[in-house]
Scaffold this active site. Structure first.
Site, short mmCIF file in Angstrom:
data_model
loop_
_atom_site.label_atom_id
_atom_site.label_comp_id
_atom_site.label_asym_id
_atom_site.label_seq_id
_atom_site.Cartn_x
_atom_site.Cartn_y
_atom_site.Cartn_z
N CYS A 2 21.08 62.23 -23.21
CA CYS A 2 21.34 63.62 -22.84
C CYS A 2 21.63 63.70 -21.35
O CYS A 2 21.05 62.98 -20.55
CB CYS A 2 20.21 64.57 -23.16
SG CYS A 2 19.79 64.64 -24.88
N ARG A 27 26.19 60.01 -21.55
CA ARG A 27 24.77 59.94 -21.90
C ARG A 27 24.47 60.46 -23.30
O ARG A 27 23.35 60.34 -23.79
CB ARG A 27 23.95 60.76 -20.89
CG ARG A 27 24.11 60.30 -19.46
CD ARG A 27 23.36 61.20 -18.53
NE ARG A 27 21.95 61.09 -18.72
CZ ARG A 27 21.15 60.24 -18.10
NH1 ARG A 27 21.67 59.40 -17.22
NH2 ARG A 27 19.87 60.22 -18.33
N TRP A 74 22.38 63.91 -26.97
CA TRP A 74 22.26 62.79 -27.91
C TRP A 74 21.03 63.11 -28.74
O TRP A 74 19.91 63.07 -28.22
CB TRP A 74 22.10 61.48 -27.15
CG TRP A 74 22.19 60.26 -28.03
CD1 TRP A 74 23.31 59.60 -28.40
CD2 TRP A 74 21.09 59.56 -28.63
NE1 TRP A 74 22.98 58.53 -29.21
CE2 TRP A 74 21.62 58.48 -29.36
CE3 TRP A 74 19.70 59.74 -28.63
CZ2 TRP A 74 20.84 57.59 -30.08
CZ3 TRP A 74 18.92 58.84 -29.35
CH2 TRP A 74 19.49 57.78 -30.06
N ASN A 98 16.12 66.67 -20.94
CA ASN A 98 16.47 65.28 -21.23
C ASN A 98 15.16 64.53 -21.44
O ASN A 98 14.34 64.48 -20.51
CB ASN A 98 17.26 64.71 -20.05
CG ASN A 98 17.41 63.19 -20.11
OD1 ASN A 98 17.47 62.53 -19.09
ND2 ASN A 98 17.47 62.64 -21.30
N GLY A 99 14.95 64.00 -22.63
CA GLY A 99 13.73 63.23 -22.86
C GLY A 99 13.14 63.53 -24.22
O GLY A 99 13.80 64.06 -25.10
N GLU A 472 27.79 38.38 -26.89
CA GLU A 472 28.30 39.59 -26.23
C GLU A 472 29.63 40.03 -26.88
O GLU A 472 29.88 41.22 -27.05
CB GLU A 472 28.46 39.32 -24.73
CG GLU A 472 29.11 40.44 -23.93
CD GLU A 472 28.41 41.80 -24.00
OE1 GLU A 472 27.29 41.90 -24.54
OE2 GLU A 472 29.02 42.78 -23.54
N LYS A 476 30.37 43.75 -28.49
CA LYS A 476 31.49 44.61 -28.06
C LYS A 476 32.30 45.05 -29.28
O LYS A 476 32.65 46.21 -29.42
CB LYS A 476 32.43 43.88 -27.10
CG LYS A 476 32.03 43.78 -25.66
CD LYS A 476 31.95 45.05 -24.88
CE LYS A 476 30.64 45.72 -24.98
NZ LYS A 476 29.51 45.29 -24.23
N GLU A 479 30.31 47.66 -31.54
CA GLU A 479 30.06 49.01 -31.01
C GLU A 479 31.35 49.78 -30.79
O GLU A 479 31.36 51.01 -30.89
CB GLU A 479 29.23 48.97 -29.72
CG GLU A 479 29.94 48.42 -28.53
CD GLU A 479 29.05 48.36 -27.30
OE1 GLU A 479 28.25 49.27 -27.09
OE2 GLU A 479 29.18 47.37 -26.54
N HIS A 495 23.25 26.74 -42.08
CA HIS A 495 21.89 27.04 -42.56
C HIS A 495 21.83 28.37 -43.29
O HIS A 495 20.77 28.96 -43.45
CB HIS A 495 20.91 27.01 -41.39
CG HIS A 495 20.83 25.67 -40.74
ND1 HIS A 495 20.22 24.59 -41.34
CD2 HIS A 495 21.35 25.22 -39.57
CE1 HIS A 495 20.35 23.53 -40.55
NE2 HIS A 495 21.04 23.88 -39.48
N LYS A 589 25.05 56.03 -23.17
CA LYS A 589 25.04 54.96 -22.16
C LYS A 589 23.66 54.69 -21.60
O LYS A 589 23.31 53.56 -21.31
CB LYS A 589 26.00 55.30 -21.03
CG LYS A 589 26.17 54.13 -20.10
CD LYS A 589 27.54 54.01 -19.58
CE LYS A 589 27.75 52.73 -18.83
NZ LYS A 589 28.00 51.57 -19.70
C1 F6R Z 1 26.57 47.67 -24.82
C2 F6R Z 1 25.75 48.52 -24.00
C3 F6R Z 1 24.28 48.56 -24.24
C4 F6R Z 1 23.54 48.46 -22.91
C5 F6R Z 1 22.03 48.65 -23.14
C6 F6R Z 1 21.23 48.45 -21.86
O1 F6R Z 1 27.90 47.71 -24.43
O2 F6R Z 1 26.24 49.19 -23.13
O3 F6R Z 1 23.90 47.56 -25.11
O4 F6R Z 1 23.82 47.23 -22.32
O5 F6R Z 1 21.79 49.92 -23.65
O6 F6R Z 1 21.61 49.35 -20.88
P1 F6R Z 1 21.22 49.15 -19.37
O7 F6R Z 1 21.92 47.95 -18.85
O8 F6R Z 1 21.67 50.41 -18.68
O9 F6R Z 1 19.73 48.99 -19.31
#
Ligand code: F6R
Length: 594
Positions: A2, A27, A74, A98-99, A472, A476, A479, A495, A589
């Site tokens: 949020c 967010r 969110w 927010n929270g 990674e 990507k 998501e 396995h 994010k």
């Molecule tokens: C993936 C992504 C998330 C963040 C994770 C940690 O693309 O963005 O997996 O990496 O939520 O976020 P931070 O680095 O802000 O702690």
């Protein structure tokens, strides 16, 4: 999760609040709303959907006033809907939040027993009505003190009061709140990107503090109601860094700017942090890295690199597990936490646990003055400007670079020779140039994306340093494209996972020139024999495989270079599928809930 924003000043609040919301939308983006103190009192417009939809609605229902609050959500309590969207109103007060309020249920039951009625499923409305109930009995300051004693959880609130039309109150307990000020206004927001267009003078609120602002006047208090002095800081980020700069999406911009961001990460750091980390950091005991998501994946690269360099092992743990795991931490250990946002709830908690155990802690963060940056004993900033797109790209390469440099620093303290360290510094200093060259000569990623985008499942495999890159890459793809993508250390395929292979289940193999490549190629043959299609990311072709051809580099640099085609492939596939690449569904994010 949020985003909240507030404004009080001489201008019309609405465009300023909307501009803030647009910057904070990363967010959370399932609903949006705004409350403004107008001539008619507090007026609210809110809806399910993105800020763009709110802007459209405000065209037919314009609001005008000099003070207001706004929110992009969110969902945590209650599904996305207009009824659960913020701001909420009760009597003379309106709130954004927010929270999470952990004891919302018992607080709600208590308020219901007092005769209060609720219109939504949210914990926020509980906080608002609880606040109103206390305010009615005790007045404003004592109500804030009592409210913060009563509510459990992590929360940041902004309130406006119809009886004081130019005033905003903001309370911080757990989630971020930054206050900006210029000569005629005060701004409040979940993060500084929302303020950059208006001011560079910012106050970072600490937990246990609240502010009262009216026009440009601003006062800070602790939760006991005692006035406190705070000093402003000059924000170093540039407003242009938070814009798209001609690219169609932030994601593409952030992928393409990695050579530049890596240069910024390294500037002054090839001296291995002599200026930033003055004391010895090599611990006598264990080294543990903890983080979430992409930041965790960056830490996996460190594990391999550090082990190669020193022969010593590093533990890498998901922060969500670490926080409940009884690690034998002591003052001889070093805990490294990584976080782009600096606000991730699990990472923050893991850091707190390490600190409580008396362990030396080091944070690698991007967001200036974020909670994690402030809490850790030592901090290193990425210096890459804001990362706006929800999927992390440039923060990943920045984290890996900082961890590699840190590995060199620790290795030096452990007795690895200066000559050996210098060889690595020279190699790392070439990375931005190698990435620039690669990005300027890309040819077939889009056509490969077109070939594969209708597949429903993917494996990503690698060995050695290729493995964390595969992890990674899979994250990507899933998501951004919502396609099922799983990563495996290639040796694990036989396995179990290989039973899934058929003609419709392609495998993306990360094959830099490392000592494990020959055996990885054998694993690829095993997949091919079962009709599995292979997309190779490598500098070496293999018969019967598609390939995204890579430059000939030291395999240890693959987290910077081999990740580029994987990020771009995910980007193109998500585009072909018509997804919102900057704001993928269900994500946010900054993950500030557990
Ligand atoms: C993936 C992504 C998330 C963040 C994770 C940690 O693309 O963005 O997996 O990496 O939520 O976020 P931070 O680095 O802000 O702690």
């Amino acid at each position: 999760m949020c985003g909240i924003v507030g404004y009080t000043g001489k201008k019309n609040a609405v465009p300023i609040l909307l501009s803030g919301l647009r910057k904070l939308e990363y967010r959370g983006y399932d609903s949006a709303g705004i409350a403004v103190s107008t001539e008619k009192g507090i007026e609210i417009v809110k809806l399910k959907g993105k800020v763009r939809k709110l802007e459209d609605k405000l065209l037919s229902y314009p609001l005008i006033g000099h003070c207001g609050i706004a929110h992009t959500r969110w969902a945590t309590h209650g599904k996305p809907s207009a009824k659960n969207a913020h701001p909420f109103r009760y009597k003379n007060f309106s709130i954004v939040h927010n929270g999470i309020i952990e004891n919302w249920k018992s607080a709600k039951d208590e308020l219901i027993s007092l005769g209060y009625k609720f219109t939504s499923d949210t914990d926020t409305e509980v906080a608002l009505i609880c606040f109103y109930d206390l305010y009615k009995k005790l007045g404003i300051n004592a109500a804030i003190t009592k409210l913060t004693e009563k509510l459990k959880g992590r929360y940041t609130f902004l309130f406006i009061d119809e009886n004081k039309p130019n005033e905003i109150i903001g309370i911080k307990s757990g989630n971020p709140l930054v206050i900006g000020q210029n000569s005629d206004a005060v701004f409040a927001a979940s993060d500084i990107t929302a303020l950059l267009s208006f001011t560079k003078k910012a106050y970072f609120m600490e937990d246990g503090q609240f502010f009262v602002a009216k026009g440009s006047s601003l006062k800070f208090y602790d939760f006991a109601g005692k006035k406190i002095e705070k000093s402003p800081e000059e924000i170093k980020w540039d407003v242009k860094e938070a814009e798209r700069g001609g690219y169609k999406h932030y994601l593409l911009k952030e992928i393409m700017e990695q050579p530049d961001s890596l240069n910024r990460v390294m500037a002054g750091r090839l001296n291995l942090f002599d200026d930033e980390l003055r004391e010895t950091i090599a611990p006598k005991g264990r080294i543990i890295c903890t983080a979430c998501g992409t930041s965790y994946n960056a830490a996996l690269c460190f594990k391999y690199f550090f082990n190669m360099l020193t022969g010593r092992s590093v533990t890498v743990e998901n922060a969500s597990e670490f926080r409940y795991q009884p690690f034998d931490l002591d003052s001889d250990s070093l805990v490294i936490v990584l976080s782009q946002s600096g606000e991730t709830s699990d990472t923050k908690e893991a850091l707190l646990i390490a600190k409580t155990a008396g362990t030396n802690t080091l944070a690698i963060v991007n967001s200036w003055e974020s909670s994690i940056a402030r809490m850790a004993d030592n901090r290193i900033y990425m210096n890459i400007g804001p990362e706006i797109s929800v999927a992390s790209t440039k923060a990943y390469s920045a984290e890996v670079m900082l961890l590699y440099l840190l590995a060199l620093r620790i290795a030096g303290e452990m007795g690895v020779s200066k000559e050996k360290l210098q060889i690595w510094r020279d190699k790392l200093s070439l990375v931005p140039e190698i990435c620039t060259h690669y990005l300027s000569n890309i040819t077939n990623i889009e056509s490969i994306a077109r070939k594969y985008y209708k597949n429903k499942n993917f494996f990503f495999i690698g060995r050695g340093i290729g493995y964390p890159v595969a992890v990674e890459g899979a994250l990507k793809l899933k998501e951004l494209s919502y396609i099922h993508a799983e990563s495996y250390a290639a040796g694990e395929m036989k396995h179990g996972p290989i039973s899934l292979i058929d003609n419709d289940f392609p495998t993306i193999a990360i094959a830099p020139d490392n000592k494990q490549r020959a055996v990885l190629f054998s694993n690829i043959e095993e997949i091919k024999s079962r009709m599995g299609q292979i997309l190779l990311i490598s500098d070496k072709k293999l018969e019967g495989c598609d390939i995204l051809i890579m430059p000939e580099i030291d395999s240890w640099l693959s987290p910077f270079v081999y990740i580029l085609p994987l990020q771009l492939l995910s980007y193109y596939i998500a585009n072909l599928l018509g997804n919102d690449v900057d704001q993928p569904r269900n994500l946010a994010k900054s993950v500030t809930v557990e």
